[in-house]
Design a protein around this motif. Structure first.
Motif, short mmCIF file in Angstrom:
data_model
loop_
_atom_site.label_atom_id
_atom_site.label_comp_id
_atom_site.label_asym_id
_atom_site.label_seq_id
_atom_site.Cartn_x
_atom_site.Cartn_y
_atom_site.Cartn_z
N GLU A 8 0.88 -1.24 -0.09
CA GLU A 8 0.12 -0.02 -0.05
C GLU A 8 0.96 1.46 -0.07
N ARG A 9 1.86 1.31 0.68
CA ARG A 9 2.92 2.39 0.84
C ARG A 9 3.75 2.56 -0.57
N ARG B 223 2.33 2.24 -3.32
CA ARG B 223 1.43 2.70 -4.39
C ARG B 223 1.15 3.86 -4.09
N SER B 224 1.53 4.44 -2.69
CA SER B 224 1.10 5.85 -2.46
C SER B 224 2.41 6.58 -2.17
N ASN B 225 3.02 6.78 -0.98
CA ASN B 225 4.20 7.15 -0.58
C ASN B 225 5.03 6.40 0.19
N LYS C 261 5.66 -4.68 -6.89
CA LYS C 261 5.27 -3.18 -7.25
C LYS C 261 5.13 -3.35 -8.70
#
Length: 517
Positions: free
Chosen positions: A71-72, A74-76, A224
């Protein structure tokens, strides 16, 4: 003729007594054999259940960390903690990165050590993002290490770009990244499947880089865009597995823990020769390779338990099991077996008198003893957490009472890892449970939230398609002058307030909302 008749009659009686004794001895040996194998089968199954539980617990931690990591990505991948730790990274004289100087304003137990090949990555690069990702996992690594405790040796993240983040912290002088780690079996086994496996992979045994001995690794890749960026891993020492097989080991014979490659990982008796080969799982002991052998594949894991009873050990066990029958001439044997059955029955009845038969949680009789004991001790700071299933009637109506029973059993299983020995989990009635917390330092609010999240996040659909379970909780800590029953009543009031406020939440007692009865 009279004397001959008497002699013959006496001779026949001796043979009859000998035959009867032989028959009873054979029956006794047969019974002893069944008893030995049944007890050892039970111990083997119990050991398999314990190993399965530990394996699933480790898989759950890896899955939780994988989910957060991806999840990180995919975001930051950066966070306040990761940026703080990233600034503490240093490149030593051999052009290697390390985190030997942990920031003084961070708890040491929260941080591992990151080591790798230098230099530090270029700002904005993929390697910088991956390092930030590893550092941001520190709280999860710390939590997993505390809960798994002595079951594991190391928990860590290995990046594909020449670095490793290892927990617990050790100085780089004791352990640092080495590129040969990519040739270790845990790395190779985890990446052999294409696309990368979503479930954790168990490696072959290998020698620990830090010198702690032979170990195996449970790993799960982080991806990823379908590209592996690193592995989350948990190391398990084979010596720990051997200790686990000995607590308690079957009464006779040797337990062997075997992996998916048919390699022996651990045994309950050191130095015992392992089975040369074994077939499929069997429900009973079979004669194989000079021993009675039971093969039990541990469900949902790549592991197999093999229990072997050599012939000599079995004969010795049978002898000692039956020697009483020879000495006491059968009658005392029957009395002894009856006594054993009665003792087991008494133990079972004693257990059932304090435990709920369905879930294994404590019952109201245990609560009475608990209340009396702590009243005598003067303990007036006991915490009470009352919780029950949301819409449990709907679960029974939709999926059936069998599924409802499974839900209650699983609720207790989910609660137990979060509890200490001093806590008592009581089935208060129906789907309602009461948790009594003796430790005054434990935050009831935090513990209630941990229980709520553990239950809400559990994959309930494994029990029945479309099933979802949440709980509502109320809590109150006993104060001086307030009886335990009143604290429980207040927790129950807080529980109903949690239900009124939307369910799947926890509420604490508010002194302003009512008066004690």
């Amino acid at each position: 003729m009279s004397r001959l008749s008497q002699a013959f009659a006496k001779y026949r009686l001796q043979w009859l007594l000998l035959g009867l004794s032989t028959l009873l001895l054979a029956l006794s040996l047969q019974h002893a054999f069944r008893q030995i194998t049944e007890l050892n089968r039970r111990d083997t199954n119990n050991m398999a259940a314990e190993l399965r539980s530990q394996f699933q617990e480790m898989e759950a931690f890896l899955e939780a960390m994988r989910g957060q990591a991806e999840e990180r990505l995919r975001s930051n991948p950066q966070s306040i903690l990761s940026r703080h730790l990233y600034q503490a990274l240093r490149v030593d004289g051999s052009k290697r990165i390390n985190l030997d100087q942990v920031p003084a304003d961070l708890p040491p137990a929260l941080i591992g050590n990151l080591t790798g090949l230098g230099p530090l990555p270029v700002p904005g690069s993929e390697r910088e993002d991956t390092i930030h990702l590893a550092l941001s996992l520190s709280p999860l690594l710390s939590t997993a290490s505390k809960l798994l405790d002595e079951e594991v040796a190391w928990i860590y993240f290995t990046g594909t770009d020449n670095f490793i983040y290892l927990y617990p912290w050790v100085p780089s002088s004791q352990f640092r990244f080495d590129a040969t780690i990519y040739r270790k079996s845990y790395w190779q086994d985890a990446l052999t499947q294409q696309p990368p496996a979503q479930r954790a992979t168990l490696s072959r045994p290998y020698q620990d880089f830090a010198g702690r001995g032979q170990m195996i690794t449970l790993s799960q890749p982080i991806t990823k865009a379908q590209k592996v960026v690193g592995l989350l891993s948990i190391d398990i020492l084979l010596t720990n597995l051997e200790r686990a097989l000995q607590q308690p080991a079957p009464q006779v014979g040797t337990l062997f823990l075997v992996n998916q490659h048919k390699q022996v990982l651990a045994r309950s008796q050191p130095g015992t020769a392992p089975p040369l080969r074994y077939g499929e799982e069997r429900d009973d002991y079979r004669w194989q390779q000079g021993a009675f052998q039971l093969v039990h594949a541990i469900p949902d894991t790549p592991l197999t338990l093999i229990h072997r009873i050599p012939l000599i050990a079995l004969l010795e066990a049978l002898f000692w099991q039956s020697v009483t029958a020879l000495v006491t001439l059968l009658c005392l044997v029957l009395a002894t077996l009856s006594s054993l059955r009665s003792r087991r029955l008494n133990q079972r009845l004693n257990y059932l008198s304090r435990h709920d038969a369905l879930t294994g949680a404590f019952n109201r009789h245990h609560f009475d003893a608990f209340e009396h004991q702590h009243a005598l001790a003067g303990n007036q700071r006991i915490g009470a957490i009352m919780f029950d299933c949301d819409h449990f009637k709907r679960v029974n109506d939709t999926f059936g009472h069998g599924v409802g029973d499974e839900v209650l059993i699983q609720l207790v299983r989910l609660c137990k890892p979060l509890l200490t020995k001093e806590n008592s989990l009581i089935r208060w009635g129906g789907e309602e449970f009461l948790l009594l917390v003796v430790d005054e330092t434990v935050s009831l609010c935090d513990l209630a939230e941990q229980l709520r999240r553990a239950i809400a996040d559990h994959p309930w659909e494994e029990i029945a398609q479309g099933l979802g379970v949440t709980v509502s909780l109320g809590h109150c800590r006993q104060r001086p002058g307030v009886k335990l029953q009143e604290a429980i009543r207040r927790a129950d009031v807080a529980l109903y307030r949690a239900k009124a406020n939307g369910r799947n939440r926890s509420e604490g007692w508010d002194d302003g909302e009512g008066q004690p009865e």
